[in-house]
Design a protein around this motif. Structure first.
Motif, PDB file in Angstrom:
ATOM      1  N   ARG A   6       0.434  -0.844  -0.356  1.00  0.00           N
ATOM      2  CA  ARG A   6       0.223   0.012   0.173  1.00  0.00           C
ATOM      3  C   ARG A   6       0.972   1.170  -0.152  1.00  0.00           C
ATOM      4  NH1 ARG A   6      -0.895   3.706   2.840  1.00  0.00           N
ATOM      5  NH2 ARG A   6      -2.857   5.529   2.658  1.00  0.00           N
ATOM      6  N   LEU A  59       1.068   4.113  -2.826  1.00  0.00           N
ATOM      7  CA  LEU A  59       1.134   5.942  -2.576  1.00  0.00           C
ATOM      8  C   LEU A  59       2.477   6.744  -3.005  1.00  0.00           C
ATOM      9  CD1 LEU A  59      -0.608   7.775  -0.877  1.00  0.00           C
ATOM     10  CD2 LEU A  59       0.421   7.348   1.352  1.00  0.00           C
ATOM     11  N   ALA A 107       2.516   6.909  -6.803  1.00  0.00           N
ATOM     12  CA  ALA A 107       0.948   7.419  -7.066  1.00  0.00           C
ATOM     13  C   ALA A 107       1.876   8.756  -6.771  1.00  0.00           C
ATOM     14  CB  ALA A 107      -0.138   6.898  -6.504  1.00  0.00           C
ATOM     15  N   VAL A 114       2.058   1.556 -10.569  1.00  0.00           N
ATOM     16  CA  VAL A 114       1.393   1.736  -9.279  1.00  0.00           C
ATOM     17  C   VAL A 114       0.686   0.622  -9.995  1.00  0.00           C
ATOM     18  CG1 VAL A 114      -1.140   3.463  -8.647  1.00  0.00           C
ATOM     19  CG2 VAL A 114       1.875   4.149  -9.111  1.00  0.00           C
ATOM     20  N   SER A 127      -7.665   0.646  -1.646  1.00  0.00           N
ATOM     21  CA  SER A 127      -7.467   2.582  -1.366  1.00  0.00           C
ATOM     22  C   SER A 127      -7.718   3.607  -2.253  1.00  0.00           C
ATOM     23  CB  SER A 127      -6.220   2.546  -0.999  1.00  0.00           C
ATOM     24  OG  SER A 127      -5.908   4.074  -0.991  1.00  0.00           O
ATOM     25  N   ILE A 153      -5.606   6.437  -3.483  1.00  0.00           N
ATOM     26  CA  ILE A 153      -4.371   6.259  -4.109  1.00  0.00           C
ATOM     27  C   ILE A 153      -5.133   5.942  -5.767  1.00  0.00           C
ATOM     28  CG2 ILE A 153      -3.148   4.323  -5.238  1.00  0.00           C
ATOM     29  CD1 ILE A 153      -2.547   3.579  -2.775  1.00  0.00           C
TER      30      ILE A 153
END
Length: 440
Positions: A365, A369, A372, A394, A403, A406
């Protein structure tokens, strides 16, 4: 070597030797600092491992253990394989989870733990996965109930670290209701009540973060306020600092930068006497994010220098367990977000790139992030080809990560790339992004 009766991990007990659980925990914390890890190991953690309650350590502990005992595997240390344990509580029945279905098993376990939240202490205990046989017949809420709330906090954090918040928030809210039902029962003895207040507050923050990461800002604000109230009732400055830390983060994301500054500064006051430079560093970074949102470059720059100075003081035994995510990669990411808010895109991209390079790939995760953030900073900095490449990275992770945050960041990057269709790699990224399923 003989082991104590009831020890379910004799291999780990043998490694402890003649040291007390507290002495062994101190040795583990020292080893963690040597390799730059942060673990909140204490005698109780050692006892839980030896009792078989912790069947597989988290990734931070795994790295520390393998560093302490070179050449060993987790199995040699008495632990079960991660894929057979992830998301399943001690003693859970049924066959081991297969890797390709591990996420479903994890989320099903959260559902099982939270199948009903009632108003009584007994129903609350059942909601937290204790089972009817474990509900105490005596009048006092005890170790089993408090441990169940603490376990719920750890499980939610693990699932979020691995997969993100989407699909988890509604399920996680039910154990939170159960935790507060135990508090409302008012039957815990003083020591248990103190732990129960602390763990219920931490659970409120964890559930609040799931709401935050899912874009449910009003829900997140309510949960953080609940945690803050709990901290005030119990006189717990560590919980108060955590609640203010997340409140500041939420305020920044919700477009209330002045509130972010005030909340972060309140958290710094609460944390001032906790002997944790890393906690103060994180709170100071939250303050810097607020100054950046206000467009105050000078205040942001000064605050960033202070945050990095605090971070450089290193880890401390007083660092809270929840701060295990706050490593150098996160420091770089938070600085990238500050420069991004100040429209200094090249500088933001530089720090986002560093964050992605430093991030442990186990935590999909956070890696998604950071990439991104990098993709968005790069397209704004005038490097659409590099932005598309980061965007592809990503997308490579979205089968593991759930998420909304994201996905929203990546959608913004895609919109900004539309006028750059002639740049290398951009058409392929846009086509792939358009065909990627969205969270609902």
């Amino acid at each position: 070597m003989a082991t104590s009766r009831g020890v379910r991990n004799p291999a780990f007990r043998q490694l402890r030797g003649q040291r007390s659980p507290g002495e062994f925990a101190a040795a583990i914390r020292r080893a963690a600092r040597e390799i730059g890890e942060q673990v909140a190991c204490d005698a109780r953690y050692i006892g839980r491992v030896e009792a078989g309650e912790i069947r597989c350590p988290n990734y931070a502990y795994e790295r520390v253990f393998l560093y302490m005992f070179p050449g060993s595997t987790l199995k040699d240390l008495g632990f079960a394989d991660r894929e057979t344990v992830r998301g399943r509580g001690p003693g859970a029945a049924g066959p081991p989870a297969q890797p390709h279905t591990s996420q479903n098993n994890e989320e099903s376990d959260v559902l099982r733990r939270a199948f009903m939240a009632g108003g009584s202490a007994a129903m609350a205990a059942v909601s937290l996965g204790l089972g009817p046989a474990s509900v105490p017949s005596q009048r006092h809420v005890g170790e089993a109930e408090v441990s169940a709330v603490e376990a719920a906090v750890r499980q939610i954090r693990l699932l979020d670290d691995r997969h993100g918040a989407a699909g988890l928030y509604q399920r996680a809210a039910q154990p939170l209701e159960a935790a507060y039902a135990l508090l409302d029962a008012g039957t815990a003895r003083r020591a248990a009540a103190d732990r129960l207040h602390a763990s219920a507050g931490e659970l409120a923050i964890s559930v609040g973060w799931l709401a935050h990461d899912s874009g449910r800002f009003d829900d997140a604000r309510s949960h953080y306020a609940e945690a803050l109230a709990t901290s005030r009732v119990s006189g717990d400055p560590a919980l108060e600092a955590h609640a203010f830390c997340n409140t500041a983060f939420l305020a920044r994301d919700a477009g209330r930068p002045r509130e972010a500054v005030r909340a972060a500064q309140a958290g710094e006051r609460a944390a001032r006497h906790l002997a944790s430079p890393r906690l103060l560093s994180l709170l100071t970074l939250r303050e810097a994010g607020g100054w950046a949102g206000l467009g105050d470059r000078a205040a942001c720059s000064t605050t960033l220098v202070r945050a990095k100075s605090l971070f450089a003081q290193g880890a401390s035994e007083a660092d809270p367990e929840w701060m295990s995510f706050f490593v150098e990669a996160e420091l770089e990411m938070l600085e990238a977000q500050c420069w991004s808010a100040l429209s200094d895109w090249p500088r933001a991209a530089q720090h986002a790139q560093r964050a992605a390079e430093l991030q442990d790939p186990h935590f999909a995760r956070n890696l998604a992030l950071y990439r991104a953030q990098l993709a968005d900073d790069l397209v704004r900095a005038g490097a659409p080809d590099r932005a598309a490449a980061a965007g592809h990275q990503v997308l490579d992770l979205l089968d593991q990560v759930q998420s909304s945050r994201i996905q929203a960041m990546l959608a913004g990057t895609a919109r900004r790339l539309l006028p750059e269709r002639r740049a290398a790699g951009v058409p392929d990224f846009l086509e792939r992004h358009a065909s990627t399923p969205r969270l609902v």
